[in-house]
Enzyme design. Structure first.
Site, PDB file in Angstrom:
ATOM      1  N   ASP A 170      -8.371   1.362   1.788  1.00 32.41           N
ATOM      2  CA  ASP A 170      -9.082   0.440   0.799  1.00 32.41           C
ATOM      3  C   ASP A 170      -9.278  -0.964   0.927  1.00 32.41           C
ATOM      4  OD1 ASP A 170      -9.297  -1.081  -1.763  1.00 32.41           O
ATOM      5  OD2 ASP A 170      -7.022  -0.702  -2.212  1.00 32.41           O
ATOM      6  N   HIS A 230      -4.235  -4.540  -5.506  1.00 28.56           N
ATOM      7  CA  HIS A 230      -4.826  -4.042  -4.318  1.00 28.56           C
ATOM      8  C   HIS A 230      -3.993  -5.164  -3.113  1.00 28.56           C
ATOM      9  CE1 HIS A 230      -7.863  -1.250  -5.691  1.00 28.56           C
ATOM     10  NE2 HIS A 230      -8.099  -2.241  -6.836  1.00 28.56           N
TER      11      HIS A 230
END
Lengths: 573, 573
Positions: free
Chosen positions: A209, A383
């Site tokens: 990611d 994130h």
């Protein structure tokens, strides 16, 4: 035997995978935030990870969302063993109905995502036609040559996992969305031991990611947000608290609920997605809130304001969500009151800033106290920043690396991070959607490309809106249109009726009488002249009207409406 | 004598100013960032400060910009003595041509703004018709009852001043846009001594810039940015440097030029507004760059990359600006090269983030190294934060306070700051555009309101596009339109030709043959049935077609195109 003869998988668009190679590809998710859809292929087995949508950029007028082109999977449908889901965000599950209509394969998803998926499939009449399996972090799926295991991660929604796909050539890890929240308010910790175990056993390729690759930091924990929320509840002793966040961010919902209970406030839930999230969260045991603390909308008026928490959707300024309607006074059940405090436990996604600011302005003009923005410590990202991306690289120690889930500049920065942790630059692949990476266990190389165009979903239509239609919408949205109607007789060269002008989105017709009358004269002269030409036909007359009237209208208004001539031909008797 | 009889100024829309009262009002600038236009009135004299535009929000389709409604000034045109300009940004001078067409009065502006204004007036053929005066910080304007002096401030454009309007009832200070940059790279320092002098003499009302009221900080100096720029030039020894910033930010332009000269790079200037800014800056002596360091576009190919600086517009991702065209490969003179470094010396304005990111991605995909974002210390705001807003309050020590130049939430926070510096809350007025504040020297109170609607400028039209037209554009932009054409005979109840369907922005007609054919059948049936009705007329038939076809198309496509029936009536012979 030549390389060519060895090839067993020659697909359309020149994808070339050898028999001893694992193929890794994205149908969506590279060079963009959205429509995450990755596939791992070995010989006659394909495992797909996630089936997300992307929300359209502003210039995709009328487009509801963007999905990947599934053609490659459709062409290889007999090989596709499973769709594995990492978590329940729209950019990972939003396209599942379109995916399953194209490729109906068994779906494996963690509980919270599964609950959301069931809702989607029900809406699309696909629930009964689909084989659904719940996975847990310790699930193990064996498809023959490919097998899949999972590791628990932390993100801004419960039940998020990373995926390790074991192939005969090595293990491919796709992290899903992750941060390392070491003090999650749920009891779902990032399973670093399992990640390390997978890493120790050897990772051929890490796909990780890249969302927050631009941030040289370690993303703050939800526990840090919890302190701020608790302080707000301590401080706000008068009036209602209206708390807005992403419905799927159940940590945030839980914190607000817990603080409410501790401060003697009962909770009313507004907005469809918030109701669904609370119901799913209670069903799955993530929200331990008993009925006595929950209010029906109708209870709201009988509950003292300082004993009330309203949980609401609309933290991104969405104009139809509960919060925007509270702000502009159109919400049926909730009217702003003096001493209302509204908390935005969120950051605006780029593109939503103006909408969010509008709602904040309206709430404050309506007399509410609004708590928002980074200074109030009421939001943290789901994130991980650069530090966490490096931790993932260290735990997995991959031989090869592919940054995923990000726009190009994020992928590029993430590549630099990988190099800084020791991955050689020629072992790193920044790819596009549709690119295929082939790995034989020792080497990796690009192995062709398949079509991965964006498909636009507009209302009930999939892919029936493309650039030409969007270009027309763009023109219409800027200057509207003018329709010119006339009845003509091509034999006698007569204009029998009209031309009449009518417009939409151009000017107020009533206040532009001169413009319209002069426009009619221009059209009349143009049609008459064009008919007189020896080789006059309807096409040439139409074109002349478009040219001359467009020119006239631009000269008068500096606008370029679409001019549409409607010529009715009547024959002489 | 009653209050009513005493009133000398009774305007339309119930503005009521007594003979002993100063009126203060905004035609634009309150509750918004944009179209700053403030007016100070005493008896038969009005001084207007600034004439800005606002850039339209995304939902104002096709609107080029938004200007104030000048009706109040037009109605009082004989009183208006001057338009005084604080600086040359578009939200302060952008509407000057529209303003002067409505109210042609003498304009007083500082040099850099004046140069930009001259360009605008030339474009609009107004230059010869307008009385223009240059002001310096020590200028003094005397209009009789009202007089005006100025004080130099710092902002992100040269020649920025604040305005003190002296009235018989006291001094009104309008700060213009300001920060306290104590180390400006120009030699234009904020004149704190003059501000203090004005404050010491007594300020009745302070109207102060609220833009950065959400930031609890002291905005960093341009000198801090200069260090970062110099470091970039030190570090980048290979390849060209392409430097993008707001053209009007001449400090930034100067810093880039100075660094270039120090590092042996020559400078090429691209983009119309950058060329204008550099020309104006050189003419006015703010850029001391000699010709030998400037490159013509044609010299670029003969200059070594590491001796080249390209100054470019497009730091906000504007799709037609030089930088966007360099990024997507459509710039005629500049093609990306390996080792190009692109510097964004700017922050994206909310709403531009996606466009800026797109350009960054394209530049990096094209192989350039891009330096952008807050971590690189290459940008600082032109507006002061809370600390500077408090300094202004301390220097002016106003009796009354009106926060200006900001959205509602900013005005509200700025009010709180004023209270924290000792202004009583009942001496603070958060107003709307069109509200009038009356001050007699001792007291202040709201004194009515005049119309201050947004006026939309679209192409050559001013105010001829309103909500109905915008609503049509909105609908057209989402789902396009379908035109239904038929020739009918109302007497014989026959359909002589058609119905035919044609569409724009709806679907690809060729790929939607069934939809169109079925739609024609629906239209045919509807027209025939509607004609049969005993009280059929064209209106009822049209409405029936709209209703039935809209319903059919929505059922089939979940879209709602605008349906426009064009029915041609033919009479029986």
């Amino acid at each position: 035997m030549s390389e060519k003869e060895q090839s067993v998988n020659t697909f359309a668009h020149e994808v070339k995978l050898e028999n001893n190679e694992v193929g890794v590809m994205a149908l969506g998710g590279l060079g963009e935030i959205g429509k995450n859809t990755y596939a791992i292929q070995y010989q006659d087995e394909i495992v797909v990870i996630d089936a997300g949508i992307m929300f359209p950029e502003d210039d995709l007028l009328g487009v509801d969302y963007v999905i990947p082109d599934y053609t490659y999977l459709v062409q290889n449908i007999e090989k596709v063993k499973a769709l594995v889901i990492t978590h329940g965000h729209e950019d990972h599950i939003g396209a599942i109905s379109y995916f399953l209509r194209a490729v109906n394969v068994p779906v494996y998803a963690p509980p919270f995502a599964l609950a959301l998926i069931k809702g989607k499939l029900e809406e699309h009449n696909l629930l009964k036609k689909t084989e659904l399996h719940e996975i847990k972090p310790d699930s193990f799926l064996d498809f023959g040559k490919l097998s899949v295991e999972f590791f628990q991660t932390t993100h801004s929604i419960p039940d998020t996992v990373g995926v390790a796909v074991h192939t005969p050539k090595g293990t491919i890890v796709e992290t899903g969305d992750f941060k390392f929240d070491l003090t999650p308010v749920t009891n779902q910790y990032p399973d670093m031991l399992k990640m390390a175990k997978i890493g120790r056993e050897g990772v051929l390729l890490l796909m990780s990611d890249s969302t927050n690759a631009e941030r040289p930091e370690f993303t703050k924990s939800e526990a840090w947000v919890q302190k701020s929320i608790e302080r707000i509840f301590d401080r706000i002793t008068k009036g209602r608290i209206i708390f807005a966040t992403f419905a799927s961010n159940l940590s945030r919902v839980k914190m607000a609920m817990d603080s409410a209970v501790r401060h003697g406030r009962k909770i009313a839930v507004f907005g469809r997605s918030m109701e669904t999230a609370v119901n799913n969260g209670r069903d799955l045991g993530y929200l331990n809130i008993s009925d006595e603390f929950l209010l029906e909308p109708s209870d709201l008026k009988n509950t003292p304001p300082d004993e009330t928490l309203i949980l609401s959707t609309g933290s991104q300024g969405e104009p139809m969500a509960a919060l925007a309607r509270i702000a502009n006074g159109t919400h049926k059940q909730i009217k702003l009151q003096p001493n209302d405090t509204v908390v935005f436990s969120s950051n605006p996604i780029p593109g939503n800033t103006a909408s969010v600011n509008k709602v904040i302005n309206e709430l404050e003009e309506g007399g509410a106290n609004v708590i928002y923005g980074p200074l109030n410590n009421i939001h943290t990202s789901g994130h991980g920043g650069q530090e966490e991306q490096k931790i993932m690289l260290e735990l997995m120690k991959p031989k090869f690396f592919m940054p995923i889930h990000g726009e190009y500049r994020m992928l590029k920065i993430h590549s630099g991070l990988a190099q800084s942790t020791g991955v050689p630059s020629d072992h790193i692949f920044i790819m596009d959607n549709g690119d295929v990476l082939a790995l034989d266990g020792e080497h990796a190389h690009p192995a062709g490309h398949f079509s991965s165009e964006d498909i636009y979903v507009d209302g009930g239509g999939i892919g029936d809106v493309g650039n030409a239609v969007l270009h027309e919408r763009q023109k219409l949205s800027q200057d509207g249109l003018v329709i010119v109607t006339a009845t003509i007789n091509m034999q006698t060269k007569e204009i029998l009726s009209g031309p009449d002008l009518l417009s939409r989105g151009f000017v107020y017709m009533r206040e532009s009488v001169d413009l319209i009358n002069d426009g009619r004269r221009v059209a009349f002269g143009t049609i008459r002249k064009a008919m007189m030409s020896s080789n006059a036909d309807e096409g040439s007359i139409r074109q002349a009207v478009i040219d001359e009237l467009s020119h006239y209208l631009y000269k008068k208004t500096a606008r370029k409406p679409i001019v549409i001539p409607v010529l009715i031909q009547v024959k002489s008797n």
